[in-house]
Motif scaffolding. Sequence first.
Motif, PDB file in Angstrom:
ATOM      1  N   SER A   9       9.515 -90.395 -43.630  1.00  0.00           N
ATOM      2  CA  SER A   9       8.383 -90.037 -44.492  1.00  0.00           C
ATOM      3  C   SER A   9       8.345 -88.541 -44.751  1.00  0.00           C
ATOM      4  O   SER A   9       8.036 -88.098 -45.868  1.00  0.00           O
ATOM      5  CB  SER A   9       7.064 -90.489 -43.863  1.00  0.00           C
ATOM      6  OG  SER A   9       6.992 -91.887 -43.796  1.00  0.00           O
ATOM      7  N   CYS A  10       8.669 -87.747 -43.740  1.00  0.00           N
ATOM      8  CA  CYS A  10       8.731 -86.303 -43.907  1.00  0.00           C
ATOM      9  C   CYS A  10       9.841 -85.925 -44.891  1.00  0.00           C
ATOM     10  O   CYS A  10       9.635 -85.104 -45.783  1.00  0.00           O
ATOM     11  CB  CYS A  10       8.952 -85.618 -42.564  1.00  0.00           C
ATOM     12  SG  CYS A  10       9.008 -83.820 -42.683  1.00  0.00           S
ATOM     13  N   HIS A  17       8.778 -86.796 -48.438  1.00  0.00           N
ATOM     14  CA  HIS A  17       7.779 -85.845 -48.929  1.00  0.00           C
ATOM     15  C   HIS A  17       8.445 -84.528 -49.333  1.00  0.00           C
ATOM     16  O   HIS A  17       8.133 -83.968 -50.392  1.00  0.00           O
ATOM     17  CB  HIS A  17       6.719 -85.605 -47.857  1.00  0.00           C
ATOM     18  CG  HIS A  17       5.647 -84.663 -48.273  1.00  0.00           C
ATOM     19  ND1 HIS A  17       4.586 -85.043 -49.057  1.00  0.00           N
ATOM     20  CD2 HIS A  17       5.482 -83.338 -48.030  1.00  0.00           C
ATOM     21  CE1 HIS A  17       3.809 -83.998 -49.271  1.00  0.00           C
ATOM     22  NE2 HIS A  17       4.329 -82.954 -48.651  1.00  0.00           N
ATOM     23  N   LYS A  65      10.252 -84.971 -52.650  1.00  0.00           N
ATOM     24  CA  LYS A  65       9.312 -85.080 -53.773  1.00  0.00           C
ATOM     25  C   LYS A  65       8.677 -83.741 -54.107  1.00  0.00           C
ATOM     26  O   LYS A  65       8.403 -83.439 -55.265  1.00  0.00           O
ATOM     27  CB  LYS A  65       8.219 -86.101 -53.453  1.00  0.00           C
ATOM     28  CG  LYS A  65       8.685 -87.525 -53.535  1.00  0.00           C
ATOM     29  CD  LYS A  65       7.548 -88.482 -53.225  1.00  0.00           C
ATOM     30  CE  LYS A  65       8.003 -89.920 -53.303  1.00  0.00           C
ATOM     31  NZ  LYS A  65       6.917 -90.861 -52.951  1.00  0.00           N
ATOM     32  N   GLU A  66       8.430 -82.921 -53.078  1.00  0.00           N
ATOM     33  CA  GLU A  66       7.801 -81.617 -53.278  1.00  0.00           C
ATOM     34  C   GLU A  66       8.803 -80.530 -53.677  1.00  0.00           C
ATOM     35  O   GLU A  66       8.407 -79.413 -53.991  1.00  0.00           O
ATOM     36  CB  GLU A  66       7.058 -81.185 -52.010  1.00  0.00           C
ATOM     37  CG  GLU A  66       5.861 -82.048 -51.681  1.00  0.00           C
ATOM     38  CD  GLU A  66       4.782 -81.989 -52.748  1.00  0.00           C
ATOM     39  OE1 GLU A  66       4.459 -80.877 -53.217  1.00  0.00           O
ATOM     40  OE2 GLU A  66       4.262 -83.063 -53.117  1.00  0.00           O
ATOM     41  N   TYR A 109       5.095 -80.330 -40.915  1.00  0.00           N
ATOM     42  CA  TYR A 109       4.684 -81.541 -41.620  1.00  0.00           C
ATOM     43  C   TYR A 109       5.071 -82.787 -40.823  1.00  0.00           C
ATOM     44  O   TYR A 109       4.318 -83.759 -40.778  1.00  0.00           O
ATOM     45  CB  TYR A 109       5.284 -81.591 -43.033  1.00  0.00           C
ATOM     46  CG  TYR A 109       4.593 -82.622 -43.888  1.00  0.00           C
ATOM     47  CD1 TYR A 109       3.326 -82.382 -44.411  1.00  0.00           C
ATOM     48  CD2 TYR A 109       5.182 -83.851 -44.144  1.00  0.00           C
ATOM     49  CE1 TYR A 109       2.675 -83.332 -45.180  1.00  0.00           C
ATOM     50  CE2 TYR A 109       4.536 -84.818 -44.904  1.00  0.00           C
ATOM     51  CZ  TYR A 109       3.287 -84.542 -45.413  1.00  0.00           C
ATOM     52  OH  TYR A 109       2.620 -85.489 -46.158  1.00  0.00           O
TER      53      TYR A 109
END
Length: 87
Positions: A26-27, A30, A33-34, A49
């Motif tokens: 998940s990290c 993220h 995506k960022e 994070y």
Amino acid sequence: MRNIAKVTYTDGHTSEAPLTPRVITSCEEHAQKEGWAAGDGSRIRQSYYMAYLAMRFAGNTSKPYDQWLDDVDDIDVETPTAENPTV
């Protein structure tokens, strides 16, 4: 054995949560995506994070990331040792 994220908060209390495959992937998702820099380019950001996700998935926080981060003094990743290692 699974690594553990240990978070020390500004008020002195600590909390621990496992770095599960769900947390790690998940990290990574993220970060992609960022548009965070790959590899060591955003190592610190990704570490914090990941600790946040570990705490959130373990039920240790419900705060949004930025609010949670304001309360954090330090993070550490611990690798548990086997209680009865084989030789």
